[in-house]
Design an enzyme around this catalytic site. Structure first.
Site, PDB file in Angstrom:
ATOM      1  N   TRP A  34       0.122  18.378  24.528  1.00  0.00           N
ATOM      2  CA  TRP A  34      -0.630  18.989  25.632  1.00  0.00           C
ATOM      3  C   TRP A  34      -2.121  18.923  25.392  1.00  0.00           C
ATOM      4  O   TRP A  34      -2.909  18.653  26.315  1.00  0.00           O
ATOM      5  CB  TRP A  34      -0.138  20.403  25.923  1.00  0.00           C
ATOM      6  CG  TRP A  34       1.231  20.346  26.546  1.00  0.00           C
ATOM      7  CD1 TRP A  34       2.396  20.829  26.013  1.00  0.00           C
ATOM      8  CD2 TRP A  34       1.590  19.717  27.795  1.00  0.00           C
ATOM      9  NE1 TRP A  34       3.446  20.541  26.847  1.00  0.00           N
ATOM     10  CE2 TRP A  34       2.990  19.872  27.943  1.00  0.00           C
ATOM     11  CE3 TRP A  34       0.880  19.047  28.788  1.00  0.00           C
ATOM     12  CZ2 TRP A  34       3.681  19.373  29.053  1.00  0.00           C
ATOM     13  CZ3 TRP A  34       1.561  18.552  29.888  1.00  0.00           C
ATOM     14  CH2 TRP A  34       2.943  18.719  30.014  1.00  0.00           C
ATOM     15  N   ASP A  94      -5.537  26.857  26.882  1.00  0.00           N
ATOM     16  CA  ASP A  94      -4.309  26.551  27.618  1.00  0.00           C
ATOM     17  C   ASP A  94      -3.222  27.463  27.044  1.00  0.00           C
ATOM     18  O   ASP A  94      -2.733  27.253  25.941  1.00  0.00           O
ATOM     19  CB  ASP A  94      -3.938  25.079  27.414  1.00  0.00           C
ATOM     20  CG  ASP A  94      -2.638  24.695  28.120  1.00  0.00           C
ATOM     21  OD1 ASP A  94      -1.974  25.589  28.688  1.00  0.00           O
ATOM     22  OD2 ASP A  94      -2.288  23.494  28.095  1.00  0.00           O
ATOM     23  N   LYS A 103       6.650  28.566  32.688  1.00  0.00           N
ATOM     24  CA  LYS A 103       7.171  28.801  31.338  1.00  0.00           C
ATOM     25  C   LYS A 103       7.488  30.291  31.168  1.00  0.00           C
ATOM     26  O   LYS A 103       8.628  30.671  30.986  1.00  0.00           O
ATOM     27  CB  LYS A 103       6.165  28.388  30.268  1.00  0.00           C
ATOM     28  CG  LYS A 103       5.912  26.895  29.979  1.00  0.00           C
ATOM     29  CD  LYS A 103       6.197  25.917  31.030  1.00  0.00           C
ATOM     30  CE  LYS A 103       6.024  24.460  30.673  1.00  0.00           C
ATOM     31  NZ  LYS A 103       4.697  23.978  30.417  1.00  0.00           N
TER      32      LYS A 103
HETATM   33  C1  PLP Z   1       3.937  22.699  30.604  1.00  0.00           C
HETATM   34  C2  PLP Z   1       2.584  22.670  30.003  1.00  0.00           C
HETATM   35  C3  PLP Z   1       1.492  22.041  30.635  1.00  0.00           C
HETATM   36  C4  PLP Z   1       1.640  21.280  31.938  1.00  0.00           C
HETATM   37  O1  PLP Z   1       1.887  22.128  32.979  1.00  0.00           O
HETATM   38  P1  PLP Z   1       2.030  21.603  34.491  1.00  0.00           P
HETATM   39  O2  PLP Z   1       2.126  22.897  35.211  1.00  0.00           O
HETATM   40  O3  PLP Z   1       3.264  20.774  34.559  1.00  0.00           O
HETATM   41  O4  PLP Z   1       0.816  20.848  34.824  1.00  0.00           O
HETATM   42  C5  PLP Z   1       0.273  22.097  30.028  1.00  0.00           C
HETATM   43  N1  PLP Z   1       0.092  22.725  28.857  1.00  0.00           N
HETATM   44  C6  PLP Z   1       1.114  23.339  28.208  1.00  0.00           C
HETATM   45  C7  PLP Z   1       0.846  24.027  26.916  1.00  0.00           C
HETATM   46  C8  PLP Z   1       2.385  23.329  28.775  1.00  0.00           C
HETATM   47  O5  PLP Z   1       3.394  23.946  28.140  1.00  0.00           O
END
Ligand code: PLP
Length: 360
Positions: free
Chosen positions: A102, A172, A196
């Site tokens: 990521w 993030d 998530k």
């Molecule tokens: C799932 C995830 C993303 C991507 O998320 P989207 O909503 O599909 O763009 C980015 N960073 C992390 C840490 C993730 O777990």
């Protein structure tokens, strides 16, 4: 029909109570005679739902008054781009910490807009650890410092908050938000896709310190400008109304269950049960540095990868699904977010023990 234990990394399991409440309210929300999905986003019913969701999130995360909370769309992936667009503020570079899949995507997106300094990287050990801050080569002129609190695929989680002084810290938090208390005041911006640990896909939460809003140079297209969404209370255009409603129910569920401090204790206990078992046997393995292991996503391998398919089949027959690891790393992965009950993790460990006995 019995519900399964769903170990998906995302979209992920939701609390059963939340789904039941949503089912009860599906045709007629609180006597309004309509489903939340059918409501005008400008009507008083939905405005109330959105306001309550924001207030509950602020309370749960103790978000200070000088931070804005935005309910956006486009996933964490759109934030990979909105962050440089908004936070560069005329500066030429930003600092990024490279911890895995990521972080890599965030870095790639930012490179379109500025010079990216990778100030620390765990690539030397296949992204199995969180680089200690003492080794970060921070630039005091960077526009911001970006890191990924929890690498959902690699199963590496920062157990500490970086200190970047006056340079805004950007995080993030897609796969660890609401899993543990966070001191928001240490951050310039936090973002997370909902699918998530919050609610359904389609909603992205951004928590941004107000002095960072409206400083983009040049002024971005309206939809990409945080200021647009701040000024319009996240209602510049139609927001993902149903996702906001479900997220709001999840926030109420969290409050009813002791808030984030209580959730953290449960998450520590759940992940410990699984890691303790993994460490007790050579039949399974987890490559991550012990101090940096994720409480949310636990990747593991079978010593003999030829048994993977049989392992997954057996798990499914016991009502446990989505244990296959990410295609980029193989093996298995158990995602055990807030909504995964302790019984689910216990059932997984029981199964792993039985599988080892019959195949070890
Ligand atoms: C799932 C995830 C993303 C991507 O998320 P989207 O909503 O599909 O763009 C980015 N960073 C992390 C840490 C993730 O777990």
């Amino acid at each position: 029909m019995a519900r399964v234990f769903n170990f998906s990394a995302g979209p992920a399991a939701l609390p059963e109570e939340v789904l039941k409440q949503a089912a009860d309210e599906m045709l007629d929300w609180h006597g309004s005679g309509q489903s939340v999905m059918e409501m005008s986003h400008r009507g008083k019913e939905f405005m109330g739902i959105a306001a309550a969701a924001e207030a509950d999130l602020r309370e749960l995360m103790a978000i200070p008054a000088n931070y804005k909370v935005l309910f956006l769309q486009g996933g964490a992936s759109l934030q990979f781009e909105m962050i440089p667009v908004n936070l560069l503020r005329g500066k030429a570079s930003a600092d990024y910490v490279h911890t895995g899949e990521w972080a890599k995507k965030a870095i790639k997106a930012a490179k379109t807009f500025c010079n990216v300094n990778v100030v620390a990287s765990a690539e030397d050990k296949s992204f199995t650890y969180a680089p200690a801050q003492s080794g970060w080569k921070l630039d005091k002129d960077a526009a911001y410092v970006h890191y990924t609190a929890n690498e959902t695929i690699g199963g590496v989680e920062f157990q500490w908050t970086p200190d970047t002084g006056d340079v805004p810290l950007v995080c993030d938090m897609s796969s660890s938000i609401l899993s543990r208390p966070v001191d928001i005041s240490k951050y310039g911006l936090i973002y997370a896709g909902a699918q998530k640990n919050i609610g359904p896909a389609g909603l992205t939460i951004v928590i941004v310190r107000d002095d960072l809003v409206g400083k983009a140079q040049p002024t971005p297209p309206a939809m990409l400008d945080y200021k647009t969404h701040v000024d319009a209370d996240s209602m510049y255009n139609t927001p993902p109304t149903y996702s906001i409603y479900i997220a709001g129910l999840v926030f109420q569920w969290l409050k009813k269950n002791g808030g984030i401090a209580a959730m953290e204790q449960k998450n520590i206990a759940k992940s410990k049960l699984l890691y303790d078992y993994l460490d007790s046997t050579g039949f399974y393995g987890n490559p991550v540095n012990q101090a940096d292991r994720s409480r949310m996503n636990v990747p593991f391998t079978l010593k003999d990868a030829a048994l993977d398919e049989e392992f997954l089949k057996g798990a499914k027959s016991r009502g446990m699904i989505q244990l296959k690891g990410h295609r980029s790393v193989g093996g298995m992965r158990a995602s055990i977010y807030n909504a995964m009950p302790a019984e689910g993790v216990a059932a997984l460990v029981d199964y792993m023990r039985d599988f080892e006995k019959s195949h070890g």
